[in-house]
Structure formats: C-alpha cells, structure tokens
Design an enzyme around this catalytic site. Structure first.
Site, PDB file in Angstrom:
ATOM      1  N   HIS A  81       0.844  -1.188   0.000  1.00 14.26           N
ATOM      2  CA  HIS A  81       0.000   0.000   0.000  1.00 14.26           C
ATOM      3  C   HIS A  81       0.879   1.239   0.000  1.00 14.26           C
ATOM      4  O   HIS A  81       1.907   1.280   0.671  1.00 14.26           O
ATOM      5  CB  HIS A  81      -0.882   0.002   1.256  1.00 14.26           C
ATOM      6  CG  HIS A  81      -1.827   1.157   1.323  1.00 14.26           C
ATOM      7  ND1 HIS A  81      -3.027   1.168   0.663  1.00 14.26           N
ATOM      8  CD2 HIS A  81      -1.734   2.333   1.966  1.00 14.26           C
ATOM      9  CE1 HIS A  81      -3.633   2.322   0.889  1.00 14.26           C
ATOM     10  NE2 HIS A  81      -2.878   3.040   1.684  1.00 14.26           N
ATOM     11  N   ASP A 126     -14.181   3.516   8.726  1.00 13.15           N
ATOM     12  CA  ASP A 126     -13.119   4.422   8.256  1.00 13.15           C
ATOM     13  C   ASP A 126     -13.692   5.441   7.277  1.00 13.15           C
ATOM     14  O   ASP A 126     -13.309   6.607   7.301  1.00 13.15           O
ATOM     15  CB  ASP A 126     -11.976   3.629   7.610  1.00 13.15           C
ATOM     16  CG  ASP A 126     -10.963   4.578   6.985  1.00 13.15           C
ATOM     17  OD1 ASP A 126     -10.360   5.362   7.744  1.00 13.15           O
ATOM     18  OD2 ASP A 126     -10.789   4.570   5.755  1.00 13.15           O
ATOM     19  N   ARG A 142     -13.153  13.696   9.254  1.00 19.50           N
ATOM     20  CA  ARG A 142     -11.820  14.281   9.465  1.00 19.50           C
ATOM     21  C   ARG A 142     -11.519  15.336   8.412  1.00 19.50           C
ATOM     22  O   ARG A 142     -10.936  16.378   8.684  1.00 19.50           O
ATOM     23  CB  ARG A 142     -10.750  13.176   9.428  1.00 19.50           C
ATOM     24  CG  ARG A 142     -10.740  12.329  10.690  1.00 19.50           C
ATOM     25  CD  ARG A 142      -9.935  11.065  10.481  1.00 19.50           C
ATOM     26  NE  ARG A 142      -8.563  11.356  10.133  1.00 19.50           N
ATOM     27  CZ  ARG A 142      -7.792  10.560   9.372  1.00 19.50           C
ATOM     28  NH1 ARG A 142      -8.266   9.430   8.894  1.00 19.50           N
ATOM     29  NH2 ARG A 142      -6.566  10.892   9.101  1.00 19.50           N
ATOM     30  N   SER A 202      -6.437   4.420   9.981  1.00 19.99           N
ATOM     31  CA  SER A 202      -7.258   4.452   8.770  1.00 19.99           C
ATOM     32  C   SER A 202      -6.641   3.546   7.690  1.00 19.99           C
ATOM     33  O   SER A 202      -7.324   2.686   7.108  1.00 19.99           O
ATOM     34  CB  SER A 202      -7.347   5.908   8.298  1.00 19.99           C
ATOM     35  OG  SER A 202      -7.784   5.990   6.975  1.00 19.99           O
ATOM     36  N   LYS A 234      -7.986  -0.836   6.622  1.00 23.53           N
ATOM     37  CA  LYS A 234      -8.336  -1.361   5.294  1.00 23.53           C
ATOM     38  C   LYS A 234      -7.418  -2.517   4.918  1.00 23.53           C
ATOM     39  O   LYS A 234      -7.832  -3.480   4.284  1.00 23.53           O
ATOM     40  CB  LYS A 234      -8.270  -0.234   4.262  1.00 23.53           C
ATOM     41  CG  LYS A 234      -9.453   0.737   4.438  1.00 23.53           C
ATOM     42  CD  LYS A 234      -9.319   1.987   3.629  1.00 23.53           C
ATOM     43  CE  LYS A 234      -8.292   2.926   4.188  1.00 23.53           C
ATOM     44  NZ  LYS A 234      -8.439   4.329   3.915  1.00 23.53           N
TER      45      LYS A 234
HETATM   46  N1  URA Z   1      -4.909   7.319   3.481  1.00 24.23           N
HETATM   47  C1  URA Z   1      -5.875   6.727   4.200  1.00 24.23           C
HETATM   48  O1  URA Z   1      -6.390   5.689   3.816  1.00 24.23           O
HETATM   49  N2  URA Z   1      -6.257   7.288   5.362  1.00 24.23           N
HETATM   50  C2  URA Z   1      -5.710   8.432   5.846  1.00 24.23           C
HETATM   51  O2  URA Z   1      -6.087   8.892   6.912  1.00 24.23           O
HETATM   52  C3  URA Z   1      -4.701   9.034   5.081  1.00 24.23           C
HETATM   53  C4  URA Z   1      -4.296   8.448   3.902  1.00 24.23           C
END
Ligand code: URA
Length: 439
Positions: A82, A161, A168, A183, A187
């Site tokens: 990622h 999220d 946010r 966050s 995932k």
């Molecule tokens: N990418 C994400 O998935 N979440 C964040 O808070 C920042 C970047």
C-alpha cells in the site's frame, strides 16, 4: 457507557479502554453516536493522541466494522502493498506483476484517485475492457490460477473508516499520526493479507511533508501490524518530485510497461524494485539481497512483463496492454516551454498532480468522471538544467480549453535557481519491527 464520558476522558488526556473504543466505532456505524460527537472525539484524539494499544484497538474496531476478506483458500503467504499516495505513483502496476512472477501471490485491493493523487484502479481502467470489480470468488480464483488479481475495494471494506475519514476531512483532523495509521491499516487488515509492505511517501506531493513525521507514521503502522499479528514493513520514499516522468492514467500504464521491459525512468524503477524485493522478503523468499536479484531477473527474463499481460487478459482486457489499441491516446498534445534559465531545484508535486487533474486525469468529486488519456509527460525534473524555449513537459488532454490553467499551474510547480540542488536519496528510510534504518 456514554459517548460524552468517552469524549471527556480523551479531552482530559486519559487512556481509552478497548470496550470504549469499540463502543465509539459501533456507535458511528449504527448512528447512535452523532457526527458532532464523533468529531469532538476526533479532535480530542488529534490533540491528546492515542497510545499504541489504543491505536491498534481503533484499527481492529474499524477493520471489523465491515467485511473481513478471508484469503486462506489461497496457498502461500499473501503479501499486500500500500502506498500513502503520491503523484505519478504507479508502483503497484510494476511491483505486483514482479512479485507474482517470482512466486508470491498478490491479492491486491486498490483504490481510486482523489484530488491530486492518482489511484491504481483508475490507471488499470485505462486499458480497454479491464474489469476492476471482481466478485470475491473471481478474485480468489484468479490469484490461485495466475498468482495475481487487482480489484477495487468492496463497498463494505472498513465502513467506519469511510465515515471517520469524511468527518476528518471536514473538521481539520486529518493530520494525526494515530488517525492516519489506523485508517490505512484498518483497510489492510480487512483485505486479508498475511504480511504488509507500506510505501510511506514524504515531501511536497505527500500527506506527510517531513521525513520525521513520515518515520513516525511508519513506526505507528509497523506497531499496529505487530499488535494485530500481521508482519508489516515500511519503506519511506521521496515524493518531493513526481515519481517517473508520466502523470495521468494511460500515460502511467505505458510508463509502468517500460519499467517491466527493464527500461523506463531510473527513479521509478528504483522504488518499484525496492518495494517488490521487500514484498518477496516478507513473503519468505529469502534475504533482501537474494530478493533484489530475483526482482532484477524477472525484469531481464521478461517474466514480470508477461505476468502483467496475463493479469490484463484475465481481467477482461481487449488487447495486451502494450498493444497500441489497448489504450486511448490524447487528441490534444501541448508542449510547455521553459521561460527562464537555471537548474530545476524543486517541483511542487501537488501542483503537478493538480495540473494533471485539471486536464481531466483526476476527479474533482468522488463520483466525477475522468479522461483516461489526459495527463502530463515531464521531460525535465529536479536536477535538470533548462534554457528558455526548451520543452520541459507535454500536456495531454481532450479539450484545448483546459490548457491555459493547467499550463500556468505546471509552470508554477517548477522552482529554478542558478545553483544545482543537492542530491537527495529516493529511498529515505526502512522501518520494521527491529527499528528504523535511515539512508
Ligand atoms: N490514506 C488513508 O487511507 N487514510 C488516511 O487517513 C490518510 C491516507
């Protein structure tokens, strides 16, 4: 339990229990915790922070708020990758096929671009026919049959999220290390891989602008991985300058193919090869030197390129991705000339990403459409010397009227000086459970 007590506790800098964190996440999903209460708690977290245990609890609670993908049917150690997002970042298109060609299964769920950063799914969709919405069965079957599948995230991956991220965005609580780390990792945990390699981008085009903040984020994500039983390693890489020379979906796929052919820009090749080698190392293929050799060989013998072709065909592409019919080409190509003389000392990657977006390569809203052929080819980047009238870039778009604003923005992205800039390494740090190595 009452949400107001939880907000008060964090406001006063106290540690939240696992039960309190679970109560909060369940509450935002069911609607029993209101958005204004969630926003207040996010701000308290932003200011007071979370310790490692609280961050891991928040991550697990968000991961469990939706589908948890089970990849256990696929034999072998599954390694996910990622990136925290950047401009010109097409590393998945290169590292994924390399890793699969070297025998480690790649079951990758990717996202779309938003704002100035691109997304792997949009890039793949520039290949005619390429399907990115795979059922769970097809996703697993493809990984079993050819060692790789890349699919868009299901609607129900870590829904907590999604709710928190949009709050946010509206409440100035994005830039909190535990909130970003939880966050991203929620995932990743929900996507089911056994091991995770993260590319934390640092610099003007990235979320984290300084190396120190990027290392802090990397350490936090490695710690979440340890506490939740998913071995995680992080490579911190430069995003002060866009990665590679192409920005925009089809252009980036073409550039990724060049790297898979063993050619392409050195910076892009370096980052892709390092990420692939780290994925192979985590996948148990051997030590890092051996894994770097495996990566090099897969480029030399053509097996990584072949794997990319197989991936495209398996997911519905009408032509091999390197066939000129596979992707649309922009109808308008406009050269951008230098107006001053000097060394390029800086490039505001974010402005390059925004200029590309203005040409049609990105969405302005989550549901907006995009032009796969649009984007920018950068002929000159940081460290190059330019003279007035020299072509520094080429803008690709479908509409001439989009050119002036994008051109002005791109020119603004370049910083020039009579002095050559100091060289900066591309790979700045490596972080895993044994600590931080700076390069
Ligand atoms: N990418 C994400 O998935 N979440 C964040 O808070 C920042 C970047």
């Amino acid at each position: 339990m009452r949400i107001t007590d939880i907000i008060e506790k964090k406001r006063d800098g106290k540690e939240l229990s696992t039960e309190e964190i679970n109560f909060f996440i369940e509450g935002i999903c069911s609607g029993s915790v209101y958005e204004y209460q969630a926003s207040a708690l996010l701000m308290a977290i932003c200011i007071r922070g979370l310790d490692k245990r609280e961050t891991a609890d928040l991550t697990m609670a968000m991961a469990r708020s939706g589908d948890m993908i089970d990849l256990s049917e696929i034999p072998g150690v599954k390694v996910d990758k990622h990136s925290t997002g950047g401009v010109g970042d097409k590393t998945t298109l290169v590292a994924g096929p390399i890793v699969a060609a070297c025998g480690v299964p790649v079951a990758k769920m990717s996202g779309r671009g938003l704002g100035h950063t691109g997304g792997t799914i949009d890039k793949l969709e520039s290949i005619r026919g390429f399907r990115t919405s795979l059922s769970r069965e097809e996703f697993i079957r493809n990984v079993k049959e050819i060692g790789i599948a890349i699919s868009g995230q299901t609607g129900n991956l870590a829904p907590a999220d999604k709710i928190l991220y949009s709050l946010r965005d509206l409440t100035a609580t994005i830039s909190s290390v535990p909130l970003i780390a939880s966050s991203v990792m929620s995932k990743k945990l929900a996507s089911g891989a056994d091991r995770i390699v993260l590319d934390v981008k640092t610099g003007s085009g990235a979320f984290m602008k300084t190396l120190e903040d990027s290392i802090k984020l990397a350490e936090e994500m490695v710690s979440i991985g340890e506490l939740t039983g998913r071995k995680t390693a992080t490579v911190v890489t430069d995003m002060d300058t866009p990665l590679g020379n192409c920005v925009g979906n089809a252009l980036e796929v073409r550039e990724a193919i060049e790297v898979l052919r063993g050619r392409g820009p050195e910076d892009l090749k370096t980052v892709c090869c390092e990420l692939a080698a780290r994925m192979l190392e985590l996948g148990g293929k051997g030590d890092i030197a051996f894994c770097r050799d495996l990566v090099e060989n897969s480029l030399k013998d053509g097996s990584a390129l072949k794997k990319f072709g197989e991936l495209a065909m398996k997911q519905g592409a009408e032509y091999m991705p390197w066939d000129e019919r596979a992707m649309q080409e922009a109808v308008v190509k406009h050269p951008v000339k230098a107006t001053r003389e000097g060394y390029i000392t800086s490039m505001e990657s974010e402005l390059v990403g925004k200029a590309s977006m203005l040409l049609g390569a990105g969405r302005k809203t989550r549901d907006g459409t995009l032009d796969h052929s649009a984007g920018i080819i950068l002929y000159k980047k940081t460290g190059d010397y330019v003279r007035p009238g020299e072509t520094i870039a080429e803008l690709h778009t479908s509409s001439r009227k989009l050119l002036p604003e994008a051109e002005a923005m791109l020119i603004q992205a370049y910083g020039l000086s009579p002095e050559a800039p100091a060289e900066r390494p591309l790979i700045l740090a490596y972080v895993d459970s044994s600590g931080v190595t700076r390069y």
